[in-house]
Design a protein around this motif. Sequence first.
Motif, PDB file in Angstrom:
ATOM      1  N   GLU A  83       0.838  -1.204   0.000  1.00 17.13           N
ATOM      2  CA  GLU A  83       0.000   0.000   0.000  1.00 17.13           C
ATOM      3  C   GLU A  83       0.872   1.253   0.000  1.00 17.13           C
ATOM      4  O   GLU A  83       0.602   2.203  -0.735  1.00 17.13           O
ATOM      5  CB  GLU A  83      -0.937  -0.010   1.212  1.00 17.13           C
ATOM      6  CG  GLU A  83      -2.034  -1.054   1.133  1.00 17.13           C
ATOM      7  CD  GLU A  83      -2.851  -1.139   2.401  1.00 17.13           C
ATOM      8  OE1 GLU A  83      -2.644  -0.304   3.322  1.00 17.13           O
ATOM      9  OE2 GLU A  83      -3.712  -2.033   2.490  1.00 17.13           O
ATOM     10  N   GLU A  84       1.920   1.250   0.827  1.00 20.79           N
ATOM     11  CA  GLU A  84       2.827   2.400   0.878  1.00 20.79           C
ATOM     12  C   GLU A  84       3.526   2.584  -0.469  1.00 20.79           C
ATOM     13  O   GLU A  84       3.661   3.711  -0.954  1.00 20.79           O
ATOM     14  CB  GLU A  84       3.854   2.223   1.990  1.00 20.79           C
ATOM     15  CG  GLU A  84       3.270   2.284   3.380  1.00 20.79           C
ATOM     16  CD  GLU A  84       4.276   1.899   4.463  1.00 20.79           C
ATOM     17  OE1 GLU A  84       5.436   1.571   4.138  1.00 20.79           O
ATOM     18  OE2 GLU A  84       3.896   1.940   5.645  1.00 20.79           O
ATOM     19  N   ASP A  85       3.963   1.479  -1.076  1.00 21.48           N
ATOM     20  CA  ASP A  85       4.630   1.557  -2.375  1.00 21.48           C
ATOM     21  C   ASP A  85       3.691   2.084  -3.450  1.00 21.48           C
ATOM     22  O   ASP A  85       4.110   2.840  -4.336  1.00 21.48           O
ATOM     23  CB  ASP A  85       5.183   0.191  -2.781  1.00 21.48           C
ATOM     24  CG  ASP A  85       6.382  -0.228  -1.956  1.00 21.48           C
ATOM     25  OD1 ASP A  85       6.956   0.627  -1.252  1.00 21.48           O
ATOM     26  OD2 ASP A  85       6.743  -1.428  -2.013  1.00 21.48           O
ATOM     27  N   GLU A  86       2.434   1.695  -3.375  1.00 22.78           N
ATOM     28  CA  GLU A  86       1.466   2.161  -4.360  1.00 22.78           C
ATOM     29  C   GLU A  86       1.266   3.672  -4.248  1.00 22.78           C
ATOM     30  O   GLU A  86       1.194   4.375  -5.258  1.00 22.78           O
ATOM     31  CB  GLU A  86       0.135   1.429  -4.176  1.00 22.78           C
ATOM     32  CG  GLU A  86      -0.869   1.706  -5.266  1.00 22.78           C
ATOM     33  CD  GLU A  86      -2.118   0.870  -5.133  1.00 22.78           C
ATOM     34  OE1 GLU A  86      -3.098   1.205  -5.836  1.00 22.78           O
ATOM     35  OE2 GLU A  86      -2.137  -0.098  -4.365  1.00 22.78           O
ATOM     36  N   GLU A  87       1.195   4.168  -3.004  1.00 22.92           N
ATOM     37  CA  GLU A  87       1.059   5.613  -2.804  1.00 22.92           C
ATOM     38  C   GLU A  87       2.284   6.346  -3.350  1.00 22.92           C
ATOM     39  O   GLU A  87       2.150   7.372  -4.037  1.00 22.92           O
ATOM     40  CB  GLU A  87       0.876   5.923  -1.315  1.00 22.92           C
ATOM     41  CG  GLU A  87      -0.447   5.480  -0.743  1.00 22.92           C
ATOM     42  CD  GLU A  87      -0.523   5.683   0.768  1.00 22.92           C
ATOM     43  OE1 GLU A  87       0.349   6.379   1.333  1.00 22.92           O
ATOM     44  OE2 GLU A  87      -1.457   5.153   1.384  1.00 22.92           O
ATOM     45  N   ILE A  88       3.460   5.829  -3.057  1.00 23.30           N
ATOM     46  CA  ILE A  88       4.698   6.454  -3.539  1.00 23.30           C
ATOM     47  C   ILE A  88       4.749   6.410  -5.060  1.00 23.30           C
ATOM     48  O   ILE A  88       5.135   7.389  -5.706  1.00 23.30           O
ATOM     49  CB  ILE A  88       5.929   5.766  -2.909  1.00 23.30           C
ATOM     50  CG1 ILE A  88       5.987   6.070  -1.418  1.00 23.30           C
ATOM     51  CG2 ILE A  88       7.207   6.206  -3.598  1.00 23.30           C
ATOM     52  CD1 ILE A  88       7.025   5.280  -0.667  1.00 23.30           C
ATOM     53  N   TYR A  89       4.343   5.285  -5.650  1.00 24.51           N
ATOM     54  CA  TYR A  89       4.339   5.162  -7.110  1.00 24.51           C
ATOM     55  C   TYR A  89       3.386   6.186  -7.732  1.00 24.51           C
ATOM     56  O   TYR A  89       3.723   6.823  -8.744  1.00 24.51           O
ATOM     57  CB  TYR A  89       3.933   3.743  -7.530  1.00 24.51           C
ATOM     58  CG  TYR A  89       3.821   3.593  -9.022  1.00 24.51           C
ATOM     59  CD1 TYR A  89       4.959   3.413  -9.802  1.00 24.51           C
ATOM     60  CD2 TYR A  89       2.587   3.658  -9.654  1.00 24.51           C
ATOM     61  CE1 TYR A  89       4.867   3.296 -11.185  1.00 24.51           C
ATOM     62  CE2 TYR A  89       2.481   3.541 -11.028  1.00 24.51           C
ATOM     63  CZ  TYR A  89       3.622   3.359 -11.789  1.00 24.51           C
ATOM     64  OH  TYR A  89       3.520   3.244 -13.150  1.00 24.51           O
ATOM     65  N   ASP A  90       2.202   6.344  -7.144  1.00 27.23           N
ATOM     66  CA  ASP A  90       1.248   7.318  -7.673  1.00 27.23           C
ATOM     67  C   ASP A  90       1.825   8.726  -7.626  1.00 27.23           C
ATOM     68  O   ASP A  90       1.697   9.492  -8.588  1.00 27.23           O
ATOM     69  CB  ASP A  90      -0.074   7.255  -6.895  1.00 27.23           C
ATOM     70  CG  ASP A  90      -0.856   5.981  -7.160  1.00 27.23           C
ATOM     71  OD1 ASP A  90      -0.568   5.315  -8.188  1.00 27.23           O
ATOM     72  OD2 ASP A  90      -1.732   5.637  -6.340  1.00 27.23           O
ATOM     73  N   LYS A  91       2.474   9.066  -6.505  1.00 27.84           N
ATOM     74  CA  LYS A  91       3.097  10.392  -6.390  1.00 27.84           C
ATOM     75  C   LYS A  91       4.209  10.552  -7.424  1.00 27.84           C
ATOM     76  O   LYS A  91       4.338  11.603  -8.063  1.00 27.84           O
ATOM     77  CB  LYS A  91       3.660  10.603  -4.987  1.00 27.84           C
ATOM     78  CG  LYS A  91       2.612  10.789  -3.928  1.00 27.84           C
ATOM     79  CD  LYS A  91       3.240  10.956  -2.564  1.00 27.84           C
ATOM     80  CE  LYS A  91       2.178  11.069  -1.485  1.00 27.84           C
ATOM     81  NZ  LYS A  91       2.785  11.159  -0.139  1.00 27.84           N
ATOM     82  N   MET A  92       5.011   9.510  -7.598  1.00 30.56           N
ATOM     83  CA  MET A  92       6.125   9.567  -8.539  1.00 30.56           C
ATOM     84  C   MET A  92       5.617   9.664  -9.971  1.00 30.56           C
ATOM     85  O   MET A  92       6.168  10.429 -10.773  1.00 30.56           O
ATOM     86  CB  MET A  92       6.995   8.324  -8.367  1.00 30.56           C
ATOM     87  CG  MET A  92       8.318   8.436  -9.020  1.00 30.56           C
ATOM     88  SD  MET A  92       9.241   9.705  -8.183  1.00 30.56           S
ATOM     89  CE  MET A  92      10.792   8.927  -8.143  1.00 30.56           C
ATOM     90  N   ALA A  93       4.581   8.921 -10.300  1.00 32.79           N
ATOM     91  CA  ALA A  93       4.015   8.985 -11.653  1.00 32.79           C
ATOM     92  C   ALA A  93       3.469  10.377 -11.930  1.00 32.79           C
ATOM     93  O   ALA A  93       3.678  10.932 -13.019  1.00 32.79           O
ATOM     94  CB  ALA A  93       2.930   7.929 -11.814  1.00 32.79           C
TER      95      ALA A  93
END
Length: 128
Positions: A83-93
């Motif tokens: 879940e944390e990685d998904e949030e970070i990925y969304d921010k990075m994208a």
Amino acid sequence: PILAPALVARSVEGPITTTKLSYPPLREMASRRVLLGLLALPAAAVGTVSSLTFDVAAAKNRPVSKVITLLKDMMKQLEKEAEEDEEIYDKMACWCETNDKEKTKAIADAQARIEDLTTKIEELTAAS
């Protein structure tokens, strides 16, 4: 039925005679043994009832239980990290899209400025 070999019997008054003895079938004997064993089982188990109880504390201390608990904890941790990685990925994208648009525009503006400055330099060099 299985017959025993002929036995020789001598009577006191008479001639020699032979007698055949018969035994019960093997299946019948085996079933009797099993039945006796099953009847004896409850009597033997009466004294060992306490050893057949389920001990929750001991079950938690078994190595297999520890491994299962460890795996469950690892799954929870992995789900949390996912879940944390998904949030970070969304921010990075989002940052990449925004940054790409900004940088592409900045590059185009800089190339246009370079062309303008090159043209101005050529004009000033020709005038001097």
